[in-house]
Design an enzyme around this catalytic site. Structure first.
Site, short mmCIF file in Angstrom:
data_model
loop_
_atom_site.label_atom_id
_atom_site.label_comp_id
_atom_site.label_asym_id
_atom_site.label_seq_id
_atom_site.Cartn_x
_atom_site.Cartn_y
_atom_site.Cartn_z
N HIS A 178 0.84 -1.20 0.00
CA HIS A 178 0.00 0.00 0.00
C HIS A 178 0.87 1.24 0.00
CE1 HIS A 178 -0.17 1.27 4.52
NE2 HIS A 178 1.00 0.75 4.24
N CYS A 205 5.59 6.69 4.05
CA CYS A 205 4.45 5.83 3.71
C CYS A 205 3.77 6.27 2.41
CB CYS A 205 3.44 5.80 4.85
SG CYS A 205 4.16 5.17 6.35
N HIS A 224 4.96 0.29 -0.43
CA HIS A 224 5.72 -0.63 0.41
C HIS A 224 4.77 -1.72 0.90
CE1 HIS A 224 3.92 2.27 3.17
NE2 HIS A 224 3.96 1.30 4.08
N HIS A 247 3.51 -4.99 3.73
CA HIS A 247 3.44 -5.47 5.12
C HIS A 247 2.88 -6.89 5.11
CE1 HIS A 247 3.93 -1.44 6.77
NE2 HIS A 247 2.98 -1.01 5.95
N HIS A 290 -1.59 -10.67 -1.20
CA HIS A 290 -0.75 -10.45 -2.39
C HIS A 290 -1.40 -9.49 -3.38
CE1 HIS A 290 1.51 -13.71 -0.58
NE2 HIS A 290 2.53 -13.28 -1.30
N GLU A 315 -0.11 -3.85 11.67
CA GLU A 315 0.55 -3.57 10.39
C GLU A 315 2.05 -3.83 10.46
OE1 GLU A 315 -0.71 -0.28 7.54
OE2 GLU A 315 1.19 0.49 8.28
N1 LIG Z 1 -2.00 6.45 12.47
C1 LIG Z 1 -1.23 5.90 11.48
N2 LIG Z 1 0.06 6.24 11.40
C2 LIG Z 1 0.84 5.66 10.47
C3 LIG Z 1 0.29 4.74 9.55
C4 LIG Z 1 -1.09 4.43 9.65
O1 LIG Z 1 -1.64 3.64 8.87
N3 LIG Z 1 -1.82 5.03 10.62
N4 LIG Z 1 1.09 4.13 8.64
C5 LIG Z 1 2.39 4.35 8.59
C6 LIG Z 1 3.24 3.56 7.62
O2 LIG Z 1 2.41 3.03 6.59
C7 LIG Z 1 4.08 2.40 8.21
O3 LIG Z 1 3.78 1.22 7.51
C8 LIG Z 1 3.94 2.05 9.63
O4 LIG Z 1 4.58 3.02 10.35
P1 LIG Z 1 5.53 2.84 11.61
O5 LIG Z 1 4.81 2.33 12.81
O6 LIG Z 1 6.21 4.14 11.76
O7 LIG Z 1 6.53 1.67 11.15
P2 LIG Z 1 8.00 1.34 11.65
O8 LIG Z 1 8.15 -0.12 11.46
O9 LIG Z 1 8.98 2.19 10.96
O10 LIG Z 1 7.97 1.71 13.18
P3 LIG Z 1 9.19 1.73 14.26
O11 LIG Z 1 8.52 1.38 15.56
O12 LIG Z 1 9.74 3.11 14.27
O13 LIG Z 1 10.19 0.69 13.85
C9 LIG Z 1 3.01 5.38 9.43
N5 LIG Z 1 2.14 5.97 10.39
ZN ZN Z 2 2.53 0.81 5.49
#
Ligand SMILES: Nc1nc2c(c(=O)[nH]1)N=C([C@H](O)[C@H](O)COP(=O)(O)OP(=O)(O)OP(=O)(O)O)CN2
Ligand code: ZN
Length: 145
Positions: free
Chosen positions: A27, A37, A41, A43, A78, A129
């Site tokens: 997504h 995001c 990318h 998940h 997928h 996620e």
């Molecule tokens: N409220 C939301 N915030 C974020 C979303 C979302 O869907 N709702 N999505 C993202 C990104 O798509 C990302 O996939 C997930 O973000 P994040 O938690 O920052 O992922 P990390 O693995 O990088 O987290 P760390 O804990 O820093 O390793 C972003 N925000």
């Molecule tokens: Zn994502």
């Protein structure tokens, strides 16, 4: 596989079932504030669906566990979520964020449950996620038919 403790919705139905499953999907979030995001990318999403009701069907099920999984897994696994007609770039209510994906899963599951004779209710969608990020969607009373 998942075997984790999930938050429990409050209710007084006689039966409650939970189904865990996962699906791999890509997504992107089409908004400037989404940062990285915004880029496509992927998940492995982990979902836990909670269904409750007072009556069982002729099989002795609230609903078949496999139906819950197949409704979502067959549609999203997928795939690129942004390409699915359930999502849209025209309104943030339909961007494939974790919050929206959890709500859409609820809508898909509850629509199917509404067509069953015993009419169970989907009370919660837990959607993870990433290892550090998840959403819990719980419908309000008025969201049910
Ligand atoms: N409220 C939301 N915030 C974020 C979303 C979302 O869907 N709702 N999505 C993202 C990104 O798509 C990302 O996939 C997930 O973000 P994040 O938690 O920052 O992922 P990390 O693995 O990088 O987290 P760390 O804990 O820093 O390793 C972003 N925000
Ligand atoms: Zn994502």
């Amino acid at each position: 596989m998942m075997q984790q403790i999930y938050p429990a919705p409050a209710h007084d139905f006689r039966y409650e079932l939970n189904k865990d499953f996962q699906f791999a999907a890509a997504h992107y979030v089409p908004h400037d504030e989404a940062g990285a995001c915004r880029n496509l990318h992927g998940h492995t999403y982990f979902a836990n669906i909670t269904v409750a009701g007072d009556e069982l069907n002729d099989s002795g099920f609230l609903v078949n566990f496999q139906l819950i999984k197949s409704l979502i897994h067959n549609r999203f696994d997928h795939t690129i979520l942004n390409n699915d007609a359930l999502f849209s770039e025209d309104t943030s209510e339909r961007f494939p964020t974790t919050e929206v994906v959890a709500r859409i899963i609820w809508e898909v599951v509850q629509k199917e449950l509404d067509d069953t004779p015993n009419k169970p209710k989907c009370l919660q969608v837990y959607l993870r996620e990433t290892p550090t990020s998840y959403v819990v969607y719980r419908p309000k009373k008025g969201d049910f038919l």
